[in-house]
Design a protein around this motif. Sequence first.
Motif, short mmCIF file in Angstrom:
data_model
loop_
_atom_site.label_atom_id
_atom_site.label_comp_id
_atom_site.label_asym_id
_atom_site.label_seq_id
_atom_site.Cartn_x
_atom_site.Cartn_y
_atom_site.Cartn_z
N ALA A 61 -22.52 -32.14 -0.47
CA ALA A 61 -22.45 -33.42 0.22
C ALA A 61 -22.12 -33.03 1.73
N ASP A 62 -22.30 -34.10 2.64
CA ASP A 62 -22.18 -33.76 3.99
C ASP A 62 -20.84 -33.54 4.25
N SER A 63 -20.09 -34.22 3.61
CA SER A 63 -18.48 -34.22 3.76
C SER A 63 -17.91 -32.70 3.50
N VAL A 64 -18.59 -31.97 3.00
CA VAL A 64 -18.02 -30.64 2.46
C VAL A 64 -18.97 -29.49 3.11
N LYS A 65 -19.86 -29.71 3.68
CA LYS A 65 -20.98 -28.72 4.10
C LYS A 65 -20.09 -27.82 5.34
N GLY A 66 -20.28 -26.42 4.95
CA GLY A 66 -19.84 -25.54 5.87
C GLY A 66 -18.32 -25.23 5.69
N ARG A 67 -17.71 -25.99 4.69
CA ARG A 67 -16.37 -25.73 4.44
C ARG A 67 -16.10 -25.44 2.81
N PHE A 68 -17.07 -25.96 1.96
CA PHE A 68 -16.88 -25.49 0.50
C PHE A 68 -17.95 -24.60 0.24
N THR A 69 -17.80 -23.96 -0.85
CA THR A 69 -19.09 -22.91 -1.38
C THR A 69 -19.00 -22.76 -2.88
N ILE A 70 -20.12 -23.22 -3.40
CA ILE A 70 -20.16 -23.21 -4.90
C ILE A 70 -20.98 -21.87 -5.45
N SER A 71 -20.37 -21.42 -6.42
CA SER A 71 -21.13 -20.34 -7.01
C SER A 71 -21.14 -20.30 -8.64
N ARG A 72 -21.44 -19.57 -9.11
CA ARG A 72 -21.37 -19.18 -10.57
C ARG A 72 -21.85 -17.69 -11.17
N ASP A 73 -21.14 -17.50 -12.00
CA ASP A 73 -21.35 -16.12 -12.69
C ASP A 73 -21.58 -16.28 -13.99
N ASN A 74 -22.90 -16.18 -14.38
CA ASN A 74 -23.37 -16.53 -15.79
C ASN A 74 -22.95 -15.52 -16.89
N ALA A 75 -22.95 -14.15 -16.22
CA ALA A 75 -22.26 -13.35 -17.26
C ALA A 75 -20.75 -13.52 -17.45
N LYS A 76 -20.08 -14.65 -16.73
CA LYS A 76 -18.83 -14.80 -17.27
C LYS A 76 -18.64 -16.11 -17.57
#
Length: 125
Positions: A61-76
């Motif tokens: 979302a524009d409100s969080v761009k540059g501040r938030f980072t999403i990631s995932r670890d499918n092995a975990k």
Amino acid sequence: QVQLVESGGGLVQAGGSLRLSCAASGRTFSNYRMGWFRQAPGKERELVTAISRSGSSKYYADSVKGRFTISRDNAKDTMYLQMNSLKPEDTAVYYCAASAGSRWYASSAGEYDYWGQGTRVTVSS
């Protein structure tokens, strides 16, 4: 059935950071596109960020761009949300959600099939 459990919320001062985790169980995590939503008091639940099954595509979302980072670890079987430069307006209950749909990400809450119980984030000014 997919069970989702969020953790990592808390109280932080403006400008600080938090890292949320979403642990999944029950079915193959990598089969689901995932998202983080938030709901502030008196407001509707909104999509903050989403990630594709492989993790290669991300929406913010524009409100969080540059501040938030999403990631995932499918092995975990775990998804993360790194939140930096937090603002008082980021205060909300944050929910992780899983969707079995066909597009790489789902933009509306109604497209998500499973939800966590939420974790509260409070940012003080």
